[in-house]
Enzyme design. Sequence first.
Site, PDB file in Angstrom:
ATOM      1  N   GLN A 131       0.835  -1.205   0.000  1.00 19.17           N
ATOM      2  CA  GLN A 131       0.000   0.000   0.000  1.00 19.17           C
ATOM      3  C   GLN A 131       0.867   1.251   0.000  1.00 19.17           C
ATOM      4  O   GLN A 131       1.527   1.542   1.005  1.00 19.17           O
ATOM      5  CB  GLN A 131      -0.870  -0.016   1.260  1.00 19.17           C
ATOM      6  CG  GLN A 131      -1.742   1.206   1.452  1.00 19.17           C
ATOM      7  CD  GLN A 131      -2.699   1.037   2.639  1.00 19.17           C
ATOM      8  OE1 GLN A 131      -2.404   0.281   3.556  1.00 19.17           O
ATOM      9  NE2 GLN A 131      -3.813   1.719   2.618  1.00 19.17           N
ATOM     10  N   GLY A 132       0.877   1.994  -1.108  1.00 15.42           N
ATOM     11  CA  GLY A 132       1.711   3.191  -1.221  1.00 15.42           C
ATOM     12  C   GLY A 132       0.911   4.448  -0.976  1.00 15.42           C
ATOM     13  O   GLY A 132       0.668   5.232  -1.909  1.00 15.42           O
ATOM     14  N   TYR A 133       0.499   4.644   0.261  1.00 16.08           N
ATOM     15  CA  TYR A 133      -0.239   5.859   0.622  1.00 16.08           C
ATOM     16  C   TYR A 133       0.692   6.852   1.319  1.00 16.08           C
ATOM     17  O   TYR A 133       0.902   7.951   0.857  1.00 16.08           O
ATOM     18  CB  TYR A 133      -1.402   5.517   1.579  1.00 16.08           C
ATOM     19  CG  TYR A 133      -2.694   5.088   0.912  1.00 16.08           C
ATOM     20  CD1 TYR A 133      -2.718   4.645  -0.397  1.00 16.08           C
ATOM     21  CD2 TYR A 133      -3.902   5.125   1.607  1.00 16.08           C
ATOM     22  CE1 TYR A 133      -3.901   4.240  -0.994  1.00 16.08           C
ATOM     23  CE2 TYR A 133      -5.095   4.734   1.016  1.00 16.08           C
ATOM     24  CZ  TYR A 133      -5.091   4.291  -0.286  1.00 16.08           C
ATOM     25  OH  TYR A 133      -6.262   3.897  -0.875  1.00 16.08           O
ATOM     26  N   SER A 134       1.264   6.434   2.487  1.00 18.10           N
ATOM     27  CA  SER A 134       1.987   7.385   3.342  1.00 18.10           C
ATOM     28  C   SER A 134       3.246   7.932   2.674  1.00 18.10           C
ATOM     29  O   SER A 134       3.937   7.222   1.944  1.00 18.10           O
ATOM     30  CB  SER A 134       2.397   6.707   4.647  1.00 18.10           C
ATOM     31  OG  SER A 134       1.265   6.271   5.338  1.00 18.10           O
ATOM     32  N   SER A 168       4.518  -1.381   4.191  1.00 19.94           N
ATOM     33  CA  SER A 168       4.633  -2.745   4.726  1.00 19.94           C
ATOM     34  C   SER A 168       4.795  -3.746   3.590  1.00 19.94           C
ATOM     35  O   SER A 168       4.071  -3.682   2.593  1.00 19.94           O
ATOM     36  CB  SER A 168       3.391  -3.110   5.537  1.00 19.94           C
ATOM     37  OG  SER A 168       3.245  -2.247   6.634  1.00 19.94           O
ATOM     38  N   GLU A 251     -11.448  -1.808   4.579  1.00 21.30           N
ATOM     39  CA  GLU A 251     -10.789  -2.345   5.778  1.00 21.30           C
ATOM     40  C   GLU A 251     -11.867  -2.577   6.830  1.00 21.30           C
ATOM     41  O   GLU A 251     -11.886  -1.938   7.874  1.00 21.30           O
ATOM     42  CB  GLU A 251      -9.739  -1.354   6.305  1.00 21.30           C
ATOM     43  CG  GLU A 251      -8.403  -1.466   5.619  1.00 21.30           C
ATOM     44  CD  GLU A 251      -7.371  -0.515   6.211  1.00 21.30           C
ATOM     45  OE1 GLU A 251      -7.707   0.655   6.388  1.00 21.30           O
ATOM     46  OE2 GLU A 251      -6.253  -0.968   6.488  1.00 21.30           O
ATOM     47  N   ASN A 375      -4.748   6.789  17.053  1.00 15.87           N
ATOM     48  CA  ASN A 375      -5.831   6.954  18.028  1.00 15.87           C
ATOM     49  C   ASN A 375      -6.475   8.337  17.920  1.00 15.87           C
ATOM     50  O   ASN A 375      -7.694   8.486  18.013  1.00 15.87           O
ATOM     51  CB  ASN A 375      -5.286   6.754  19.448  1.00 15.87           C
ATOM     52  CG  ASN A 375      -5.350   5.297  19.867  1.00 15.87           C
ATOM     53  OD1 ASN A 375      -5.619   4.419  19.049  1.00 15.87           O
ATOM     54  ND2 ASN A 375      -5.106   5.038  21.143  1.00 15.87           N
TER      55      ASN A 375
HETATM   56  C1  LIG Z   1       3.614  -0.817  11.539  1.00 14.60           C
HETATM   57  C2  LIG Z   1       3.151   0.183  10.529  1.00 14.60           C
HETATM   58  C3  LIG Z   1       2.832  -0.225   9.256  1.00 14.60           C
HETATM   59  C4  LIG Z   1       2.425   0.717   8.291  1.00 14.60           C
HETATM   60  N1  LIG Z   1       2.177   0.267   7.011  1.00 14.60           N
HETATM   61  C5  LIG Z   1       1.834   1.177   6.047  1.00 14.60           C
HETATM   62  C6  LIG Z   1       1.657   0.773   4.684  1.00 14.60           C
HETATM   63  O1  LIG Z   1       1.799  -0.411   4.354  1.00 14.60           O
HETATM   64  N2  LIG Z   1       1.354   1.696   3.759  1.00 14.60           N
HETATM   65  C7  LIG Z   1       1.180   3.030   4.078  1.00 14.60           C
HETATM   66  O2  LIG Z   1       0.874   3.818   3.186  1.00 14.60           O
HETATM   67  N3  LIG Z   1       1.342   3.451   5.359  1.00 14.60           N
HETATM   68  C8  LIG Z   1       1.678   2.569   6.344  1.00 14.60           C
HETATM   69  N4  LIG Z   1       1.882   2.990   7.655  1.00 14.60           N
HETATM   70  C9  LIG Z   1       1.792   4.423   7.939  1.00 14.60           C
HETATM   71  C10 LIG Z   1       0.607   4.804   8.792  1.00 14.60           C
HETATM   72  O3  LIG Z   1      -0.579   4.739   8.049  1.00 14.60           O
HETATM   73  C11 LIG Z   1       0.906   6.228   9.311  1.00 14.60           C
HETATM   74  O4  LIG Z   1       1.994   6.112  10.212  1.00 14.60           O
HETATM   75  C12 LIG Z   1      -0.276   6.843  10.018  1.00 14.60           C
HETATM   76  O5  LIG Z   1      -1.291   7.117   9.088  1.00 14.60           O
HETATM   77  C13 LIG Z   1       0.112   8.129  10.756  1.00 14.60           C
HETATM   78  O6  LIG Z   1       0.746   9.029   9.907  1.00 14.60           O
HETATM   79  P1  LIG Z   1       2.162   9.683  10.285  1.00 14.60           P
HETATM   80  O7  LIG Z   1       3.075   8.579  10.740  1.00 14.60           O
HETATM   81  O8  LIG Z   1       2.590  10.523   9.124  1.00 14.60           O
HETATM   82  O9  LIG Z   1       1.878  10.610  11.541  1.00 14.60           O
HETATM   83  P2  LIG Z   1       1.336  12.114  11.514  1.00 14.60           P
HETATM   84  O10 LIG Z   1       0.160  12.209  10.607  1.00 14.60           O
HETATM   85  O11 LIG Z   1       2.506  13.026  11.282  1.00 14.60           O
HETATM   86  O12 LIG Z   1       0.829  12.272  12.995  1.00 14.60           O
HETATM   87  C14 LIG Z   1       1.703  12.537  14.090  1.00 14.60           C
HETATM   88  C15 LIG Z   1       0.818  12.655  15.335  1.00 14.60           C
HETATM   89  O13 LIG Z   1      -0.092  13.762  15.195  1.00 14.60           O
HETATM   90  C16 LIG Z   1      -1.434  13.317  15.338  1.00 14.60           C
HETATM   91  N5  LIG Z   1      -2.328  14.047  14.425  1.00 14.60           N
HETATM   92  C17 LIG Z   1      -2.138  14.263  13.098  1.00 14.60           C
HETATM   93  N6  LIG Z   1      -3.201  14.932  12.580  1.00 14.60           N
HETATM   94  C18 LIG Z   1      -4.076  15.126  13.597  1.00 14.60           C
HETATM   95  C19 LIG Z   1      -5.354  15.746  13.701  1.00 14.60           C
HETATM   96  N7  LIG Z   1      -5.960  16.296  12.640  1.00 14.60           N
HETATM   97  N8  LIG Z   1      -5.965  15.740  14.914  1.00 14.60           N
HETATM   98  C20 LIG Z   1      -5.377  15.178  16.006  1.00 14.60           C
HETATM   99  N9  LIG Z   1      -4.151  14.586  15.970  1.00 14.60           N
HETATM  100  C21 LIG Z   1      -3.519  14.556  14.783  1.00 14.60           C
HETATM  101  C22 LIG Z   1      -1.416  11.848  14.985  1.00 14.60           C
HETATM  102  O14 LIG Z   1      -2.491  11.148  15.561  1.00 14.60           O
HETATM  103  C23 LIG Z   1      -0.069  11.422  15.582  1.00 14.60           C
HETATM  104  O15 LIG Z   1      -0.178  11.178  16.945  1.00 14.60           O
HETATM  105  C24 LIG Z   1       2.300   2.081   8.629  1.00 14.60           C
HETATM  106  C25 LIG Z   1       2.613   2.504   9.934  1.00 14.60           C
HETATM  107  C26 LIG Z   1       3.045   1.571  10.871  1.00 14.60           C
HETATM  108  C27 LIG Z   1       3.397   2.085  12.251  1.00 14.60           C
END
Ligand SMILES: Cc1cc2nc3c(=O)[nH]c(=O)nc-3n(C[C@H](O)[C@H](O)[C@H](O)COP(=O)(O)OP(=O)(O)OC[C@H]3O[C@@H](n4cnc5c(N)ncnc54)[C@H](O)[C@@H]3O)c2cc1C
Length: 397
Positions: A131-134, A168, A251, A375
Amino acid sequence: MKLTFSAEDEQFRQEVAGWLAANLCGEFEPIRFRGGPGDEHSFVAERKAWEQKLAEGGWTAIGWPKEFGGRGCSIEQQVIFNEEYARAGGPGRMGHIGETLVGPTLIAYGTAEQKEKYLPGIRAGKDLWCQGYSEPSAGSDLANVKTKAQFDEASNQWVLNGQKVWTSLAHESQFCFVVARTDPASTGQKGLGFFLVDMDQPGVTIRPIVQLTGTAEFNEVFFDDAVCSAGDIVGAPGDGWRVAMALLGFERGVSTLGQQMLFQSELDEIVKIAKENGAANDPSIRQRLADAHIGLRIMRYNSMRMMSGGEDGSLQKEAMIYKLYWASWHRNLGKLAMDVLGPDSELLLEAPYELNRLQSLFLFTRADTIYGGTNQIQRNLIAERALGMPREPRGTA
Ligand SMILES: Cc1cc2nc3c(=O)[nH]c(=O)nc-3n(C[C@H](O)[C@H](O)[C@H](O)COP(=O)(O)OP(=O)(O)OC[C@H]3O[C@@H](n4cnc5c(N)ncnc54)[C@H](O)[C@@H]3O)c2cc1C
């Protein structure tokens, strides 16, 4: 609320359990209970072979309609399958991203050619997807993706440039679905595209990221003039946000009861150790073990309530609380495991000094409250979409 399954469903349960008992053995015995979150690096070749074994038995893509190679199972039957799979110690599924995310998205939004090209490989357990989202600045805020996709008339291909992160299983996958900007001048949800990209090409570089557990299950992925054909965009250029959001909607909670079987086996192991090493004599530990047990019961009843949704098989709005609840519960279980182990939790006792199951559980559960929606984001969703509270202020992209 449905608290029981029908006689027909129970018969289906026997069929699933019987097949697993007859097939998850012999060469596959070592992979029982292996390869789950935090253990994805284990037995990769064997788990790939297991995907194909499942496919031969007709146990991949069981929720897909029959016309696309699935079994057309109801949500109840999918839950039963997941329950029995976890009970039998079914290994972590290598094919789950293709099966539960890409497949349903292509069935709903893909062209006939895309369905024909990609669904059989997923169903057969041969083609793995990631999944190439992040991206570095687009995790929770997916609309901030910067990866660009430009159409090249001469070669009739899309050319992709940019970086993804936390992808992942990218290093094990043949394909990746990528959200990228088709309109370079656009911002936010507009001007995006949803692409199906072959990972085995010169323009794709995959760099593993080592996690707290010492293993690398996810990666940075770089696209440098990577290409995909004109037919490999799902939906229209500029309409990628709608497809990307629909995919997240798939999902759904059908694996939830199965997941609880795994949680139960972890809790059972913690209780066993607590009895053996005397930790169970500590009143505060006893209280936390009881709370963990109660939490599991709550999850089960909430899952049953989610399934008591509409006739169309949709889940109830309670589904929205599920991720927040299980992620927080599981993170707390990881902490409890460490406190039950006591000082041993800090030590690797004998060579080859690998983390034991509970140490790995503790470290990996730190990620539970992040992936699949943090969360904080889950709380926003519950507030806005389930409770109808005012939307948080957002940028005007
Ligand atoms: C084990 C693991 C596997 C993963 N696998 C994949 C994958 O296969 N493909 C993929 O695309 N991604 C994947 N991810 C990425 C995952 O989807 C992101 O880590 C997640 O969406 C959070 O984004 P971020 O890490 O950029 O944090 P950020 O968005 O930078 O957030 C940082 C903090 O700020 C908080 N925050 C941000 N915006 C708000 C808001 N509007 N209100 C309140 N709080 C906020 C967040 O909750 C968090 O605590 C994976 C992550 C993990 C840990």
